[in-house]
Design an enzyme around this catalytic site. Structure first.
Site, mmCIF file in Angstrom:
data_model
loop_
_atom_site.group_PDB
_atom_site.id
_atom_site.type_symbol
_atom_site.label_atom_id
_atom_site.label_comp_id
_atom_site.label_asym_id
_atom_site.label_seq_id
_atom_site.Cartn_x
_atom_site.Cartn_y
_atom_site.Cartn_z
ATOM 1 N N SER A 148 0.832 -1.194 0.000
ATOM 2 C CA SER A 148 0.000 0.000 0.000
ATOM 3 C C SER A 148 0.877 1.259 0.000
ATOM 4 O O SER A 148 1.718 1.410 -0.884
ATOM 5 C CB SER A 148 -0.968 -0.055 1.189
ATOM 6 N N ASP A 170 -1.714 13.909 13.705
ATOM 7 C CA ASP A 170 -1.686 15.291 13.205
ATOM 8 C C ASP A 170 -0.838 15.387 11.946
ATOM 9 O O ASP A 170 -1.241 16.008 10.953
ATOM 10 C CB ASP A 170 -1.126 16.234 14.274
ATOM 11 N N HIS A 229 -7.537 -5.900 0.133
ATOM 12 C CA HIS A 229 -6.347 -5.051 0.168
ATOM 13 C C HIS A 229 -5.275 -5.591 1.113
ATOM 14 O O HIS A 229 -4.093 -5.486 0.828
ATOM 15 C CB HIS A 229 -6.758 -3.634 0.582
#
Length: 263
Positions: free
Chosen positions: A88, A178, A236
Site C-alpha cells: 500500500s 496530526d 487489500h
C-alpha cells in the site's frame, strides 16, 4: 533531514537482505509472522515509517522524505543492496526508493498499490481515530465501540487497534495523527521519481481490492516496465488474508531473481 526509523531486524543467510515497508496506519509489527518465515533463510527487516509504530513523529509525509528515511536506515545498518517489499503506502515508498536509487534495489515487490493518485478513502478512519482521541477510553473494548460508529468493518477496527498504547491511564494512538492528516494529499498522490525502475519487479494484487485495477496497469507498466503480476483471492490486506500464498509468491520471485543473478 532523514528520521532514524525503528526496525525489526533478524535472520541470516547467503542471499541479499529483504526489507519490508508497511502501509498507512500499519507498522513493522503487522509483519511479524512473515518475518519469522523469511528470517529462516535470509536477513529480513521491517521498518516503522515516520509517524508510525515506534519511529519518531515528524512533519511531512511526502514519498521523497519517507524513501530518504528508509535509505538512511539501510546505510545505518550496512545494507548496500536488498530486495525491497512495500504494501500500500509502503509500496509507493518502495517504488520511490527504487526509482531514485536503483543501484540499491536488487528487486522490488509491490503489494496492492499502483503508482497513481487515489481519492479520499480514509475520511471515516480518521474520524474514528479522532473520536477515540477525544474520549480517551480506558480499554480496548471501549475503543472498539467508539470506532464502530464510524468504521463498521470489524477487521479494519482490529487493524487500527494495533496502534493503541496505554499512556497516563487511558488508551491513546501511537501514530502521528496530526502529521499524517496534515499531509494526506501527499500520501494519496503518486510516488516520486523521474525514471522507471527497470529492475525485476513483482506486483501482487487482491482480486477483491480496487487498488490495482486493470485500468491502472498502463500506468504501472510506465513505472515498472519489467513487472510480473500475481492476483490473489483477497482484498487489500492480502498478506494477512492469504499469508501462505503471499509468502510463496514473494519467495518464488526472489528465488528466480537470485537464480538469474548466479547464471
Amino acid at each position: 533531514m532523514a528520521i532514524e526509523l525503528h526496525t525489526l531486524d533478524g535472520g541470516a543467510g547467503d542471499g541479499l537482505p529483504l526489507v519490508v515497508i508497511h502501509g498507512l496506519l500499519g507498522s513493522a509489527d503487522n509483519w511479524r509472522s512473515h518475518l519469522r518465515g523469511w528470517q529462516q533463510v535470509r536477513r529480513t527487516l521491517a521498518v516503522d515509517l515516520r509517524n508510525h509504530g515506534r519511529s519518531p513523529h515528524a512533519e511531512g509525509m511526502g514519498y521523497d522524505a519517507m524513501a530518504d528515511d528508509v535509505l538512511a536506515t539501510l546505510d545505518r545498518l550496512g545494507i548496500e543492496r536488498c530486495h525491497l517489499l512495500g504494501h500500500s503506502m509502503g509500496g509507493k515508498v518502495a517504488m520511490t526508493l527504487a526509482r531514485e536509487n536503483p543501484e540499491r534495489v536488487a528487486s522490488l515487490v509491490v503489494a496492492d498499490i499502483a503508482p497513481v493518485a487515489y481519492g479520499h478513502g480514509h475520511d471515516a478512519i480518521f474520524a474514528a481515530l479522532r473520536a477515540v482521541e477525544a474520549v480517551a477510553p480506558e480499554n480496548r473494548r471501549e475503543v472498539d465501540g467508539i470506532m464502530a460508529e464510524h468504521v463498521p468493518e470489524r477487521a479494519v477496527r482490529l487493524f487500527l487497534a494495533t496502534n493503541l498504547v496505554r499512556g497516563e491511564g487511558a488508551m491513546r494512538w501511537r501514530v502521528g495523527l496530526d502529521e499524517i492528516e496534515a499531509d494526506y494529499e501527499a500520501i494519496r498522490g503518486e510516488p516520486q521519481g523521474d525514471a522507471p525502475y527497470a529492475g525485476p519487479s513483482l506486483v501482487i494484487r487482491g482480486s477483491r481490492s480496487n487498488y490495482v485495477t486493470d485500468a491502472m496497469l498502463p500506468a504501472l507498466r510506465e513505472v515498472l516496465p519489467e513487472a510480473a503480476l500475481v492476483t490473489l483471492e483477497a482484498g487489500h490486506w492480502l498478506h494477512a488474508e492469504q499469508p501462505e500464498a503471499f509468502q510463496a509468491a514473494v519467495n518464488d520471485f526472489i528465488a528466480r531473481v537470485e537464480g538469474a543473478a548466479r547464471d
